[in-house]
Design an enzyme around this catalytic site. Structure first.
Site, PDB file in Angstrom:
ATOM      1  N   GLU A  83      11.400 -10.280 -11.194  1.00  0.00           N
ATOM      2  CA  GLU A  83      12.323 -11.332 -11.592  1.00  0.00           C
ATOM      3  C   GLU A  83      12.133 -11.700 -13.067  1.00  0.00           C
ATOM      4  O   GLU A  83      13.112 -11.943 -13.783  1.00  0.00           O
ATOM      5  CB  GLU A  83      12.114 -12.581 -10.719  1.00  0.00           C
ATOM      6  CG  GLU A  83      12.384 -12.361  -9.240  1.00  0.00           C
ATOM      7  CD  GLU A  83      11.146 -11.958  -8.441  1.00  0.00           C
ATOM      8  OE1 GLU A  83      11.071 -12.315  -7.260  1.00  0.00           O
ATOM      9  OE2 GLU A  83      10.247 -11.267  -9.013  1.00  0.00           O
TER      10      GLU A  83
ATOM     11  N   CYS B 163       7.602 -16.910  -9.117  1.00  0.00           N
ATOM     12  CA  CYS B 163       8.946 -16.497  -9.515  1.00  0.00           C
ATOM     13  C   CYS B 163      10.012 -17.465  -8.996  1.00  0.00           C
ATOM     14  O   CYS B 163      11.075 -17.605  -9.609  1.00  0.00           O
ATOM     15  CB  CYS B 163       9.229 -15.084  -9.009  1.00  0.00           C
ATOM     16  SG  CYS B 163       8.240 -13.831  -9.864  1.00  0.00           S
TER      17      CYS B 163
ATOM     18  N   THR C  12     -16.164  18.798   3.539  1.00  0.00           N
ATOM     19  CA  THR C  12     -15.201  19.203   2.506  1.00  0.00           C
ATOM     20  C   THR C  12     -15.786  19.018   1.119  1.00  0.00           C
ATOM     21  O   THR C  12     -15.625  19.858   0.226  1.00  0.00           O
ATOM     22  CB  THR C  12     -13.897  18.401   2.644  1.00  0.00           C
ATOM     23  OG1 THR C  12     -13.306  18.696   3.907  1.00  0.00           O
ATOM     24  CG2 THR C  12     -12.906  18.752   1.540  1.00  0.00           C
TER      25      THR C  12
ATOM     26  N   GLU D  96      -7.631  13.996   2.829  1.00  0.00           N
ATOM     27  CA  GLU D  96      -7.560  15.439   2.617  1.00  0.00           C
ATOM     28  C   GLU D  96      -8.794  16.142   3.173  1.00  0.00           C
ATOM     29  O   GLU D  96      -9.245  17.145   2.635  1.00  0.00           O
ATOM     30  CB  GLU D  96      -7.405  15.748   1.121  1.00  0.00           C
ATOM     31  CG  GLU D  96      -6.146  15.170   0.483  1.00  0.00           C
ATOM     32  CD  GLU D  96      -5.926  15.707  -0.921  1.00  0.00           C
ATOM     33  OE1 GLU D  96      -6.263  16.885  -1.182  1.00  0.00           O
ATOM     34  OE2 GLU D  96      -5.424  14.951  -1.761  1.00  0.00           O
TER      35      GLU D  96
ATOM     36  N   GLY E 195     -11.480  18.003   6.067  1.00  0.00           N
ATOM     37  CA  GLY E 195     -11.432  19.220   6.849  1.00  0.00           C
ATOM     38  C   GLY E 195     -10.819  18.981   8.217  1.00  0.00           C
ATOM     39  O   GLY E 195     -10.455  17.856   8.582  1.00  0.00           O
TER      40      GLY E 195
END
Length: 372
Positions: free
Chosen positions: A66, A102, A214, A300, A302
């Site tokens: 805004e 706002c 991983t 992400e 294994g």
């Protein structure tokens, strides 16, 4: 959906409202990845049928939509502000955070009408902004394009309504659903185009996460170096603190959190966060991420780590990259999804990316509103 309220507002019924609200949503998503833990918000100021100002919340801690919208009004048009309609994709705030309320700005600028897409689920707002406008004789039209507005901010809504981060699972696999060779040979499943999409995804989330195996086997960097924007916080599950500091994850270039069962400490960009040993794994991770104000995480890990999330039922999206020209005869199988629905797919030469929602209870409310 948001809880019932005593707010009495006019319902939208004008196609022009949706036209201008669509513009608000277009502006909002320009800030994807830059506003967390705040939401993405767009605003448009309209006089007659002419847009005289527009703006969006560009980055966390910066001016709200805004404010940027009103600041964008040209000097010659400033006299029109008090006779214009403000469109905003999320309820204007009514509290002092990093910026002033706002709702107060709207009242001060004597804007007579505000069209709102949806309420803000953040407890410090949640209806208070709309109520403040109404109590100051501002006409409020609400909701307009509510489902679309909630969907673009599904991370924000999930965080505040379900009190956990928005969880996205990602993996790459062969055409016969293998994600690793048993020989230990490193195989590149996705092509350069899909890789760039993965880096774009990282730029849009608050954090990216892998498990211990991983981290050890792949030594990932987990940055969005193939895309623009800020890097996500790197989250690593290392319950017994056995990862060597020679890994890329300890290079100090990006804020990195090690979830572990032993210690709490911090030095530079590296933080050790202790997870609750009395909880099962996924709830303890969720509690830790929520306590750190992590609004979304791209996982992400294994196959076993990803399957643990799937079996828990605590995930929201899955993004699966399938190399249609690659088959692995004897390899580790990909995770097995359940209770999901396909909502999109993309092709990048030999790679097909499929996007799934989790249909189980406890997933984001907008899914139910869309009929999934």
């Amino acid at each position: 959906m948001l809880p019932d309220s005593t707010i009495i507002v006019k319902k939208a019924g004008d196609v022009l409202h949706e036209t201008y609200m669509q513009r608000c949503l277009q502006l909002a998503v320009l800030a994807a990845g830059n506003t967390a833990p705040n939401p993405m918000v767009g605003a448009v100021l309209v006089h007659g049928e002419r847009i005289v100002g527009e703006g969006y919340h560009e980055y966390f801690g910066g001016p709200h939509a805004e404010v940027n919208c009103i600041r964008s009004v040209k000097e010659a048009d400033k006299a029109l502000i008090s006779g214009s309609t403000l469109y905003v994709s999320l309820e204007p705030c009514a509290h002092h955070g990093k910026t002033p309320p706002c709702a107060d700005l709207i009242i001060r600028e004597k804007i007579p009408r505000v069209v709102v897409a949806c309420r803000d689920p953040f407890p410090e707002v949640d209806g208070k902004g709309i109520n403040k406008l109404l109590s100051n004789q501002v006409e409020v039209i609400f909701p307009v394009m509510e489902k679309a507005a909630i969907e673009i901010n599904r991370r924000f809504f999930t965080f505040h309504q379900l009190r956990r981060p928005y969880i996205i699972l990602k993996w790459a696999e062969s055409a016969n659903h293998k994600m690793a060779a048993k020989t230990g040979e490193r195989i590149y499943f996705s092509n350069a185009y899909s890789n760039r999409q993965v880096h774009r995804w990282r730029s849009e989330e608050a954090a990216v996460m892998v498990g211990t195996e991983t981290a050890l086997l792949d030594d990932p960097v987990l940055t969005n170096r193939l895309w623009t924007g800020k890097n996500p916080v790197r989250i690593v599950l290392d319950k017994n603190l056995r990862l060597p500091h020679s890994l890329h994850l300890f290079d100090g270039t990006v804020p990195t959190v090690l979830l572990n069962g032993q210690q709490e400490s911090a030095s530079g960009n590296l933080r050790y966060k202790k997870i609750n040993p009395d909880e099962s794994l996924i709830p303890s991770i969720i509690s830790a991420l929520y306590s750190m104000n992590i609004i979304s995480v791209l996982i992400e890990g294994g196959g076993k780590f990803l399957q643990t999330w799937i079996d828990s039922g605590i995930w929201d999206e899955s993004r699966v990259i399938t190399n249609s020209q690659l088959e692995i005869e004897d390899g580790a199988s990909s995770p097995s999804l359940k209770n999901m629905t396909l909502f999109n797919s993309e092709s990048y030469f030999s790679d097909i990316i499929r996007f799934y929602w989790n249909k189980q209870p406890g997933t984001p409310p907008f899914l139910q509103s869309k009929g999934y």
